[in-house]
Design an enzyme around this catalytic site. Structure first.
Site, short mmCIF file in Angstrom:
data_model
loop_
_atom_site.label_atom_id
_atom_site.label_comp_id
_atom_site.label_asym_id
_atom_site.label_seq_id
_atom_site.Cartn_x
_atom_site.Cartn_y
_atom_site.Cartn_z
N HIS A 184 0.86 -1.19 0.00
CA HIS A 184 0.00 0.00 0.00
C HIS A 184 0.90 1.24 0.00
O HIS A 184 1.96 1.23 0.64
CB HIS A 184 -0.85 0.09 1.28
CG HIS A 184 -2.10 -0.72 1.29
ND1 HIS A 184 -2.53 -1.39 2.42
CD2 HIS A 184 -3.04 -0.94 0.33
CE1 HIS A 184 -3.68 -1.99 2.15
NE2 HIS A 184 -4.02 -1.74 0.90
N CYS B 175 -2.25 2.72 9.03
CA CYS B 175 -3.26 1.72 8.62
C CYS B 175 -4.46 1.73 9.56
O CYS B 175 -5.58 1.44 9.14
CB CYS B 175 -2.68 0.32 8.64
SG CYS B 175 -1.31 0.05 7.54
N1 ARG Z 1 -3.74 -7.29 6.48
C1 ARG Z 1 -4.16 -6.09 5.86
C2 ARG Z 1 -4.12 -6.23 4.35
O1 ARG Z 1 -3.24 -6.88 3.85
C3 ARG Z 1 -3.30 -4.95 6.31
C4 ARG Z 1 -3.75 -3.64 5.79
C5 ARG Z 1 -2.85 -2.52 6.18
N2 ARG Z 1 -3.41 -1.27 5.82
C6 ARG Z 1 -2.77 -0.24 5.26
N3 ARG Z 1 -3.41 0.88 5.14
N4 ARG Z 1 -1.56 -0.36 4.78
O2 ARG Z 1 -4.96 -5.73 3.65
#
Ligand code: ARG
Length: 283
Positions: free
Chosen positions: A182, A276
């Site tokens: 991300h 996150c």
């Molecule tokens: N386990 C989640 C996923 O893989 C973690 C998300 C983390 N969120 C972020 N905004 N980077 O989607």
């Protein structure tokens, strides 16, 4: 160096920084676990202590409140262990919101829960994204620009949709390292003109664009990026980020920011940290 004409961004180095109170959205990890793997950090074989995750999350929430921010909480839903990562819920800007469309089936149930919360609070239109869009995980506002990540989750089509819906210029950035899946794992917004980022997470073209847009950026070290130091939230002065990103703490302090160390080790087992867990309601 001192005799060179410095880019405009450098003028902000010694500027007085000030915090502005923000409205944030969070979701307590009541049903948090690592029962599937959708990013390289998630190992379902590794034990997770949910009680500890809740305590660490509560501490983050209390820290935001102590610094004068408002935190709205969305109720967690059983069977949606990643719902704690509220940044992925969508984007709220002005009186409008767009709810996420998740890449992985495991997270798709979150859209209904977050969209109904958006509808309950947003005076303007609330839409559900037409294409893959993981909200503020991949869309970060810097001043009047929206930086948008793609490569692992959010699609370029959704960048266009966000541009049209909010009427904001959107700059697409390509992520190339699966550990930084991300945008908010590889880049942190510090103020309306300053960011910190980890160059190896981006393609060569995106690196050139970032250098051009943010000549004054802080470049994160491998060590700080891999402990999710860039998964940070900044209110203009205070930067909330993992305590483990020590070089980044020093670089921030040198630029006049106030780094605030946060411990979220249990949530890191799912590939997430401070940002996150934090969705901002942008005015
Ligand atoms: N386990 C989640 C996923 O893989 C973690 C998300 C983390 N969120 C972020 N905004 N980077 O989607």
């Amino acid at each position: 160096m001192s005799s060179m004409t410095l880019p405009v961004g450098h003028a902000s180095d010694r500027r007085e920084r000030s915090a502005s109170p923000r409205r944030l959205v969070m979701c307590r990890p009541d049903f948090f676990e690592v029962s599937y793997s959708i990013n390289p950090w998630m190992d379902p074989a590794e034990p997770v202590d949910r009680g500890r995750a809740i305590d660490q999350w509560e501490r983050l929430r209390e820290t935001y409140l102590d610094f004068g921010h408002t935190v709205d909480t969305v109720a967690a839903v059983p069977g949606l262990p990643d719902m704690v990562f509220a940044a992925n819920a969508g984007i709220m800007f002005g009186d409008k919101a767009i709810a996420a469309r998740f890449t992985h089936a495991e997270r798709r149930g979150e859209t209904a829960a977050y969209a109904s919360w958006f509808r309950s609070t947003c005076p303007g239109p609330v839409i559900e994204a037409a294409d893959t869009n993981e909200g503020e995980g991949d869309f970060l506002r810097v001043g009047n620009l929206m930086l948008a990540g793609t490569g692992f989750r959010t699609s370029v089509d959704s960048h266009h949709e966000v541009r049209q819906f909010f009427g904001l210029p959107v700059i697409s950035l390509e992520l190339v390292d699966p550990r930084f899946y991300h945008l908010d794992t590889a880049l942190a917004v510090l103020d309306s003109a300053t960011v910190a980022y980890y160059p190896p997470a981006f393609s060569a073209t995106s690196n050139a664009l970032l250098r051009q847009l943010f000549p004054d950026a802080i470049l994160a070290t491998d060590a700080d990026a891999t402990v999710f130091g860039l998964n940070a939230f900044c209110d203009g002065l205070n930067v909330f980020l993992t305590a483990a990103a020590t070089a980044l703490h020093a670089a921030l302090r040198e630029r006049g920011y106030n780094p605030v160390g946060i411990e979220l080790s249990e949530l890191l087992k799912a590939g997430g940290s401070v940002k996150c867990c934090t969705l901002e309601v942008h005015s």
